[in-house]
Scaffold this active site. Sequence first.
Site, short mmCIF file in Angstrom:
data_model
loop_
_atom_site.label_atom_id
_atom_site.label_comp_id
_atom_site.label_asym_id
_atom_site.label_seq_id
_atom_site.Cartn_x
_atom_site.Cartn_y
_atom_site.Cartn_z
N VAL A 20 -59.88 43.28 31.01
CA VAL A 20 -60.63 42.13 30.53
C VAL A 20 -61.11 41.25 31.68
O VAL A 20 -61.58 40.12 31.46
CB VAL A 20 -59.78 41.29 29.55
CG1 VAL A 20 -59.38 42.12 28.34
CG2 VAL A 20 -58.54 40.70 30.23
N HIS A 23 -61.20 45.92 24.97
CA HIS A 23 -60.28 44.80 24.74
C HIS A 23 -60.93 43.46 25.01
O HIS A 23 -60.24 42.44 25.12
CB HIS A 23 -59.02 44.96 25.61
CG HIS A 23 -58.16 46.11 25.19
ND1 HIS A 23 -57.18 46.66 26.00
CD2 HIS A 23 -58.13 46.85 24.04
CE1 HIS A 23 -56.59 47.67 25.37
NE2 HIS A 23 -57.16 47.80 24.19
N ASN A 31 -54.17 58.61 39.24
CA ASN A 31 -53.08 57.65 39.07
C ASN A 31 -52.10 57.79 40.22
O ASN A 31 -51.93 58.89 40.77
CB ASN A 31 -52.33 57.90 37.75
CG ASN A 31 -52.72 56.93 36.66
OD1 ASN A 31 -52.96 55.75 36.92
ND2 ASN A 31 -52.79 57.40 35.43
#
Length: 258
Positions: free
Chosen positions: A114, A132, A229
């Site tokens: 966000v 989101h 990741n």
Amino acid sequence: MVAAPLDQQLIRQAAAALRHAQRILIITGAGLSADSGLPTYRGLGGLYNGRTDDGLPIEMALSGPMLRRDPALCWKYIAELGKACLAGEPNIAHYAIAQLQRLKPDCWVLTQNVDGYHRAAGSPPERLIEIHGQMAPLFCQACGAEDPQLAGHLSAELPPLCSHCHGILRPPVVLFQEMLPEPAIDALQAQMALGFDAVLSIGTTASFPYIHEPVLRTRITGGFTLEINPQATDHSAGMDIFLQGRAAHVMPELISHI
């Protein structure tokens, strides 16, 4: 800490797959913005670990029901998140993603973050799904008026109030126990219906079904899947390629081969 050398063979294989792909989806999570100094919700160095200062789980303190019941308490934690977002800026991985979108006109970004860093880095808003929401602009829950002064409100008394009707302001983010924004869901479903040649999962555990579903669909239809990741996740073994490392280390190297 010096980053471990990347597996150049895997980098070249991933780059080759992306060169041939037309429709691409890039899924990003908190691990991407961690390279901007923005703490993640959970885990080592997380913004919230265990319970908050008020003795509540963050899922309760930072929730839609809490915003209605105790706006000041909820805003205490909204403000922490807002200050963290404003203190950081896009990192090299955000810019590499925007560059890939310039190279590939059908490359989309689906982000759980966000912070607005994708927009700031140059990702086209029309190919950006902020599932989101985002931190700004604030809007009044009573009259709907917008207020762009996020930074000013964060340094003043909380909760912030509307200058028009004195209703309580809030950011257009999805708090815990709230529904996802319909326009974002509609955009994601429309793009999934068209299918993707490749899906990249960057800095996320992809724990939400609506985040992992595009990966599964792409695998089923024979598309290419890639995860980036620092540590393996529950989904790493099912990916075509897993590149272990921080996004800011991996993405520029990957894009340089495309």
